[in-house]
Scaffold this motif. Structure first.
Motif, mmCIF file in Angstrom:
data_model
loop_
_atom_site.group_PDB
_atom_site.id
_atom_site.type_symbol
_atom_site.label_atom_id
_atom_site.label_comp_id
_atom_site.label_asym_id
_atom_site.label_seq_id
_atom_site.Cartn_x
_atom_site.Cartn_y
_atom_site.Cartn_z
ATOM 1 N N MET A 233 51.544 45.051 36.622
ATOM 2 C CA MET A 233 50.245 44.541 37.001
ATOM 3 C C MET A 233 50.033 44.832 38.485
ATOM 4 O O MET A 233 50.962 44.737 39.276
ATOM 5 C CB MET A 233 50.193 43.029 36.736
ATOM 6 N N ARG A 234 48.817 45.166 38.848
ATOM 7 C CA ARG A 234 48.481 45.416 40.255
ATOM 8 C C ARG A 234 48.695 44.150 41.077
ATOM 9 O O ARG A 234 48.487 43.037 40.604
ATOM 10 C CB ARG A 234 47.021 45.828 40.373
ATOM 11 N N LEU A 235 49.102 44.333 42.315
ATOM 12 C CA LEU A 235 49.359 43.215 43.216
ATOM 13 C C LEU A 235 48.129 42.338 43.406
ATOM 14 O O LEU A 235 48.215 41.113 43.295
ATOM 15 C CB LEU A 235 49.846 43.739 44.565
ATOM 16 N N ASP A 236 46.974 42.943 43.668
ATOM 17 C CA ASP A 236 45.773 42.134 43.906
ATOM 18 C C ASP A 236 45.401 41.303 42.682
ATOM 19 O O ASP A 236 45.014 40.145 42.799
ATOM 20 C CB ASP A 236 44.600 42.984 44.394
ATOM 21 N N LYS A 237 45.579 41.855 41.495
ATOM 22 C CA LYS A 237 45.276 41.102 40.277
ATOM 23 C C LYS A 237 46.281 39.972 40.078
ATOM 24 O O LYS A 237 45.906 38.860 39.703
ATOM 25 C CB LYS A 237 45.256 42.017 39.052
ATOM 26 N N PHE A 238 47.570 40.226 40.333
ATOM 27 C CA PHE A 238 48.577 39.171 40.192
ATOM 28 C C PHE A 238 48.275 38.002 41.126
ATOM 29 O O PHE A 238 48.345 36.841 40.730
ATOM 30 C CB PHE A 238 49.990 39.697 40.470
ATOM 31 N N LEU A 239 47.941 38.302 42.381
ATOM 32 C CA LEU A 239 47.643 37.241 43.343
ATOM 33 C C LEU A 239 46.460 36.396 42.892
ATOM 34 O O LEU A 239 46.453 35.177 43.058
ATOM 35 C CB LEU A 239 47.375 37.838 44.727
ATOM 36 N N LYS A 240 45.476 37.029 42.279
ATOM 37 C CA LYS A 240 44.297 36.306 41.789
ATOM 38 C C LYS A 240 44.614 35.494 40.531
ATOM 39 O O LYS A 240 44.320 34.309 40.453
ATOM 40 C CB LYS A 240 43.155 37.290 41.520
ATOM 41 N N VAL A 241 45.257 36.124 39.535
ATOM 42 C CA VAL A 241 45.548 35.443 38.266
ATOM 43 C C VAL A 241 46.508 34.270 38.490
ATOM 44 O O VAL A 241 46.356 33.213 37.882
ATOM 45 C CB VAL A 241 46.117 36.437 37.223
ATOM 46 N N SER A 242 47.476 34.441 39.380
ATOM 47 C CA SER A 242 48.442 33.376 39.657
ATOM 48 C C SER A 242 47.859 32.293 40.568
ATOM 49 O O SER A 242 48.471 31.268 40.789
ATOM 50 C CB SER A 242 49.694 33.948 40.312
ATOM 51 N N ARG A 243 46.681 32.568 41.098
ATOM 52 C CA ARG A 243 45.958 31.669 41.990
ATOM 53 C C ARG A 243 46.667 31.431 43.326
ATOM 54 O O ARG A 243 46.474 30.408 43.975
ATOM 55 C CB ARG A 243 45.630 30.351 41.293
ATOM 56 N N LEU A 244 47.502 32.374 43.725
ATOM 57 C CA LEU A 244 48.036 32.329 45.086
ATOM 58 C C LEU A 244 46.897 32.609 46.066
ATOM 59 O O LEU A 244 46.862 32.078 47.163
ATOM 60 C CB LEU A 244 49.156 33.357 45.262
ATOM 61 N N ILE A 245 45.947 33.460 45.634
ATOM 62 C CA ILE A 245 44.726 33.745 46.384
ATOM 63 C C ILE A 245 43.573 33.632 45.385
ATOM 64 O O ILE A 245 43.676 34.127 44.264
ATOM 65 C CB ILE A 245 44.773 35.141 47.033
ATOM 66 N N LYS A 246 42.498 32.979 45.788
ATOM 67 C CA LYS A 246 41.430 32.643 44.829
ATOM 68 C C LYS A 246 40.601 33.825 44.337
ATOM 69 O O LYS A 246 40.161 33.825 43.197
ATOM 70 C CB LYS A 246 40.488 31.604 45.428
ATOM 71 N N ARG A 247 40.355 34.820 45.187
ATOM 72 C CA ARG A 247 39.491 35.932 44.797
ATOM 73 C C ARG A 247 40.224 37.253 44.911
ATOM 74 O O ARG A 247 40.986 37.475 45.844
ATOM 75 C CB ARG A 247 38.239 35.968 45.674
ATOM 76 N N ARG A 248 39.961 38.144 43.977
ATOM 77 C CA ARG A 248 40.641 39.436 43.970
ATOM 78 C C ARG A 248 40.268 40.279 45.185
ATOM 79 O O ARG A 248 41.110 40.985 45.736
ATOM 80 C CB ARG A 248 40.329 40.184 42.668
ATOM 81 N N THR A 249 39.028 40.189 45.627
ATOM 82 C CA THR A 249 38.630 40.969 46.804
ATOM 83 C C THR A 249 39.380 40.491 48.042
ATOM 84 O O THR A 249 39.768 41.295 48.890
ATOM 85 C CB THR A 249 37.114 40.902 47.047
ATOM 86 N N VAL A 250 39.590 39.184 48.141
ATOM 87 C CA VAL A 250 40.361 38.636 49.262
ATOM 88 C C VAL A 250 41.814 39.085 49.146
ATOM 89 O O VAL A 250 42.439 39.474 50.140
ATOM 90 C CB VAL A 250 40.257 37.098 49.313
ATOM 91 N N ALA A 251 42.366 39.075 47.937
ATOM 92 C CA ALA A 251 43.743 39.530 47.699
ATOM 93 C C ALA A 251 43.888 40.995 48.104
ATOM 94 O O ALA A 251 44.883 41.387 48.713
ATOM 95 C CB ALA A 251 44.116 39.337 46.238
ATOM 96 N N LYS A 252 42.880 41.803 47.784
ATOM 97 C CA LYS A 252 42.910 43.219 48.156
ATOM 98 C C LYS A 252 42.884 43.375 49.670
ATOM 99 O O LYS A 252 43.664 44.134 50.238
ATOM 100 C CB LYS A 252 41.729 43.958 47.526
ATOM 101 N N ASP A 253 42.016 42.632 50.333
ATOM 102 C CA ASP A 253 41.915 42.710 51.795
ATOM 103 C C ASP A 253 43.223 42.287 52.461
ATOM 104 O O ASP A 253 43.702 42.952 53.376
ATOM 105 C CB ASP A 253 40.763 41.845 52.305
ATOM 106 N N VAL A 254 43.803 41.185 52.012
ATOM 107 C CA VAL A 254 45.061 40.683 52.589
ATOM 108 C C VAL A 254 46.171 41.717 52.397
ATOM 109 O O VAL A 254 46.942 41.995 53.320
ATOM 110 C CB VAL A 254 45.442 39.325 51.947
ATOM 111 N N SER A 255 46.241 42.304 51.216
ATOM 112 C CA SER A 255 47.260 43.319 50.931
ATOM 113 C C SER A 255 47.077 44.541 51.821
ATOM 114 O O SER A 255 48.040 45.053 52.392
ATOM 115 C CB SER A 255 47.182 43.753 49.467
ATOM 116 N N ASP A 256 45.852 45.007 51.944
ATOM 117 C CA ASP A 256 45.579 46.209 52.717
ATOM 118 C C ASP A 256 45.731 45.982 54.231
ATOM 119 O O ASP A 256 45.853 46.938 54.985
ATOM 120 C CB ASP A 256 44.200 46.765 52.388
#
Length: 87
Positions: free
Chosen positions: A1-24
């Motif tokens: 599973m992609r990192l940004d999707k995992f962070l969102k689905v696991s609710r470590l980060i609420k939004r996938r776009t935010v997860a993508k930004d934090v990762s990048d």
């Protein structure tokens, strides 16, 4: 599973776009290597995420495509939470 999707689905980060930004921005590591949003997360991986003043290290327990709010915490185990002081 992609990192940004995992962070969102696991609710470590609420939004996938935010997860993508934090990762990048280089604030997420998988097994002590800097990770991008498209990096693959597997069961057994250690993730470290830095949020402003704190960071959290978790062990990935399971991967599921969707989850309910109360089941999201079952996807990982928290290994370490740290506070960082800014000087």
């Amino acid at each position: 599973m992609r990192l940004d999707k995992f962070l969102k689905v696991s609710r470590l980060i609420k939004r996938r776009t935010v997860a993508k930004d934090v990762s990048d921005q280089g604030r997420v590591w998988i097994n002590e290597r800097e990770a991008k949003a498209s990096s693959t997360v597997k069961v057994g991986d250690q993730l470290k995420v830095r949020f402003g003043q704190k960071s959290i290290t978790v062990l990935v327990e399971r991967i599921v495509e969707t989850t309910k709010k109360d089941e999201a915490a079952l996807m990982y185990t928290v290994l370490l939470e740290e506070s960082h002081k800014t000087e």
